[in-house]
Design a protein around this motif. Structure first.
Motif, short mmCIF file in Angstrom:
data_model
loop_
_atom_site.label_atom_id
_atom_site.label_comp_id
_atom_site.label_asym_id
_atom_site.label_seq_id
_atom_site.Cartn_x
_atom_site.Cartn_y
_atom_site.Cartn_z
N LEU A 297 0.84 -1.20 0.00
CA LEU A 297 0.00 0.00 0.00
C LEU A 297 0.87 1.25 0.00
O LEU A 297 0.62 2.20 -0.76
CB LEU A 297 -0.92 0.00 1.22
N LEU A 298 1.92 1.26 0.82
CA LEU A 298 2.86 2.37 0.84
C LEU A 298 3.49 2.56 -0.53
O LEU A 298 3.65 3.68 -1.03
CB LEU A 298 3.94 2.13 1.90
N LEU A 299 3.83 1.44 -1.15
CA LEU A 299 4.42 1.47 -2.48
C LEU A 299 3.50 2.15 -3.48
O LEU A 299 3.93 2.96 -4.31
CB LEU A 299 4.73 0.04 -2.90
N GLN A 300 2.20 1.87 -3.40
CA GLN A 300 1.24 2.47 -4.30
C GLN A 300 1.10 3.97 -4.05
O GLN A 300 0.98 4.76 -4.99
CB GLN A 300 -0.13 1.80 -4.13
N ILE A 301 1.14 4.36 -2.77
CA ILE A 301 1.01 5.78 -2.44
C ILE A 301 2.22 6.55 -2.96
O ILE A 301 2.09 7.64 -3.54
CB ILE A 301 0.85 5.96 -0.92
N VAL A 302 3.41 5.99 -2.77
CA VAL A 302 4.63 6.63 -3.24
C VAL A 302 4.64 6.73 -4.76
O VAL A 302 5.22 7.65 -5.35
CB VAL A 302 5.86 5.85 -2.74
N ALA A 303 3.99 5.78 -5.43
CA ALA A 303 3.97 5.77 -6.89
C ALA A 303 3.25 6.97 -7.48
O ALA A 303 3.53 7.36 -8.62
CB ALA A 303 3.32 4.48 -7.38
N ILE A 304 2.32 7.57 -6.74
CA ILE A 304 1.57 8.71 -7.27
C ILE A 304 2.50 9.90 -7.53
O ILE A 304 2.57 10.39 -8.66
CB ILE A 304 0.43 9.10 -6.30
N PRO A 305 3.25 10.38 -6.53
CA PRO A 305 4.19 11.47 -6.84
C PRO A 305 5.31 11.01 -7.77
O PRO A 305 5.87 11.82 -8.51
CB PRO A 305 4.74 11.87 -5.47
N GLY A 306 5.61 9.71 -7.76
CA GLY A 306 6.64 9.19 -8.66
C GLY A 306 6.27 9.38 -10.12
O GLY A 306 7.08 9.84 -10.93
N ALA A 307 5.02 9.03 -10.47
CA ALA A 307 4.56 9.18 -11.85
C ALA A 307 4.53 10.65 -12.26
O ALA A 307 4.92 11.02 -13.37
CB ALA A 307 3.18 8.56 -12.01
N MET A 308 4.10 11.51 -11.33
CA MET A 308 4.05 12.94 -11.63
C MET A 308 5.45 13.52 -11.76
O MET A 308 5.70 14.38 -12.63
CB MET A 308 3.26 13.65 -10.52
N LEU A 309 6.37 13.06 -10.94
CA LEU A 309 7.75 13.55 -10.99
C LEU A 309 8.40 13.20 -12.31
O LEU A 309 9.07 14.04 -12.94
CB LEU A 309 8.56 12.96 -9.83
#
Length: 445
Positions: A297-309
């Motif tokens: 779940l943490l991995l998925q949350i971190v992926a949101i700013p990752g994709a935007m970055l």
């Protein structure tokens, strides 16, 4: 003619990610693999867990890998035929609906998945088949979903629109994951017998969520533009002929050809790591289910700013291809690090890094390919069918290799190290893309 950059259309398109990403998180990444691993194991670290499927004996995690590989093989064979029909008749939305309803129904049927490892009693055969069908439904719908991107957004907006889709997907899937968490962690409060019953309820909730939110894109997305020139020929072979035609066109465009080679190899690694992460944490590190689910779940949350970055860096600083190169280098480092990890904290660190880069590489790969395409072509579904077939064939090799190497060597760590080789080959082809700079690709290189 579909109006491009229409905000309502783009939001509706992104909601398809919101709807179906719940499957990708709950079924392929967290609760289902944890549940599957738990009920097909004897909990003894010194033994190898075998299960019997359709009369054949497999290591439990290898069967999981092979099941996914088979699903991807079916999609690789079927999607050219269906894409050909969709291109000819302009009815891609119908196929999106078909795969969605098939996949969601199969997810719901997993509520009946029960198995006792000690006695071998249960419905493993039926449930693994439902798991395969759910995967076919999810991945099969994506070829038609992805093909909408160049129809609804201009090239300068496609990075942001692609990232928006992934962001919606991560947010939607996390919301449902949290709901499922509540049931799994507190089953008694909801009248459920145990964590197993709560897990099975989660599979049903995924199916309901998937169908319910898919109604938004089904209502607002355009039907697709028919290509009447492609209406002749045998429907069973015309799709493959269309792929051959696309390949003949791609061969003349070195930047697309080399990008597809790179995409093929690094996709073997990206999706395989994502699909096997939970089972690796359970089998190799013996992490409890609640910590595994929380980590993913943490991995998925971190992926949101990752994709935007990644989208921001590509647009404002480096260009798409250079950012992809940097991300693949990080993936190689993650695979090498994954081979050596032995502690819970090391797993959390690795998951955090993977979370940052997994959304970015998927989103940027899709939008880079979309930018490279002839923008006014009526055959976007065929081009994206080719893209998706390349990804699915890559996943067949990736998942099969992962399971086969584990069975051969007795360790999933060796499988992870082998994945690093796929990333290295993908990196080499990305470097070749940089050497080819036609006018139409300078904006993304």
């Amino acid at each position: 003619m579909t109006e491009k950059n229409n905000k309502k259309t783009i939001r509706s398109w992104a909601f398809f990610d919101w709807a179906n990403s719940a499957y990708n998180l709950v079924i392929t990444s967290t609760i289902f693999p944890a549940y599957y691993s738990a009920i097909t194991s004897d909990k003894n670290d010194k033994t190898i867990d075998y299960v019997t499927f359709l009369g054949m004996k497999f290591v439990n995690s290898s069967l999981y890998s092979y099941a996914m590989a088979f699903a991807f093989l079916v999609i690789a064979i079927a999607s050219p035929i269906l894409s050909s029909i969709a291109d000819t008749r302009g009815n891609k939305k119908i196929f999106m609906k078909m795969f969605t309803y098939i996949g969601a129904t199969a997810c719901g049927m997993l509520i009946f998945f029960k198995y006792d490892y000690a006695t071998g009693v249960g419905n493993l055969n039926f449930s693994v088949l439902m798991f395969i069908i759910a995967a076919i439904g999810f991945w099969g719908s994506l070829v038609f979903y992805n093909s909408y991107l160049p129809e609804i957004a201009t090239p300068d907006k496609q990075d942001a629109v692609s990232a928006k889709g992934f962001t919606y997907g991560y947010i939607g899937s996390v919301i449902l994951q949290i709901i499922c968490f509540v049931f799994v962690f507190f089953p008694k409060q909801f009248g459920l017998a145990d964590e197993g019953a709560a897990s099975r309820l989660s599979f049903l909730l995924v199916g309901v969520w998937w169908v319910a939110f898919a109604q938004i894109p089904f209502k607002n997305l355009p039907k697709g533009k028919p290509n009447l020139k492609a209406s002749t020929g045998n429907v069973l072979t015309s799709g493959f002929k269309e792929l051959q035609k696309v390949w003949n066109q791609v061969r003349k465009m070195k930047h697309i050809k080399r990008l597809l080679y790179a995409f093929f190899f690094y996709s073997m690694g990206v999706q395989t790591v994502m699909l096997m992460a939970t089972i690796f944490g359970e089998k190799e590190l013996h992490l409890p289910t609640e910590k595994l689910i929380g980590t993913i779940l943490l991995l998925q949350i971190v992926a949101i700013p990752g994709a935007m970055l990644m989208s921001y860096l590509a647009k404002n600083f480096f260009g798409n291809v250079k950012v992809l190169i940097g991300v693949v280098v990080i993936w190689i480092g993650c695979c090498i690090y994954g081979y050596y990890i032995h502690t819970e904290m090391q797993f959390y660190i690795l998951a955090s890094v993977v979370g940052l880069i997994m959304g970015g590489i998927q989103s940027l790969s899709r939008s880079t390919y979309s930018k490279f395409l002839p923008q006014e072509s009526p055959d976007h579904t065929s081009y994206f069918s080719f893209y998706d077939v390349a990804e699915k064939v890559a996943l067949v090799f990736g998942m099969f290799s992962f399971g086969f190497i584990e069975e051969l060597t007795g360790s999933m760590r060796n499988s992870i190290l082998a994945i690093a080789v796929f990333f290295v080959v993908g990196l080499i082809f990305l470097l070749f893309v940089l050497k080819v700079e036609p006018k139409e690709s300078k904006a993304v290189n």
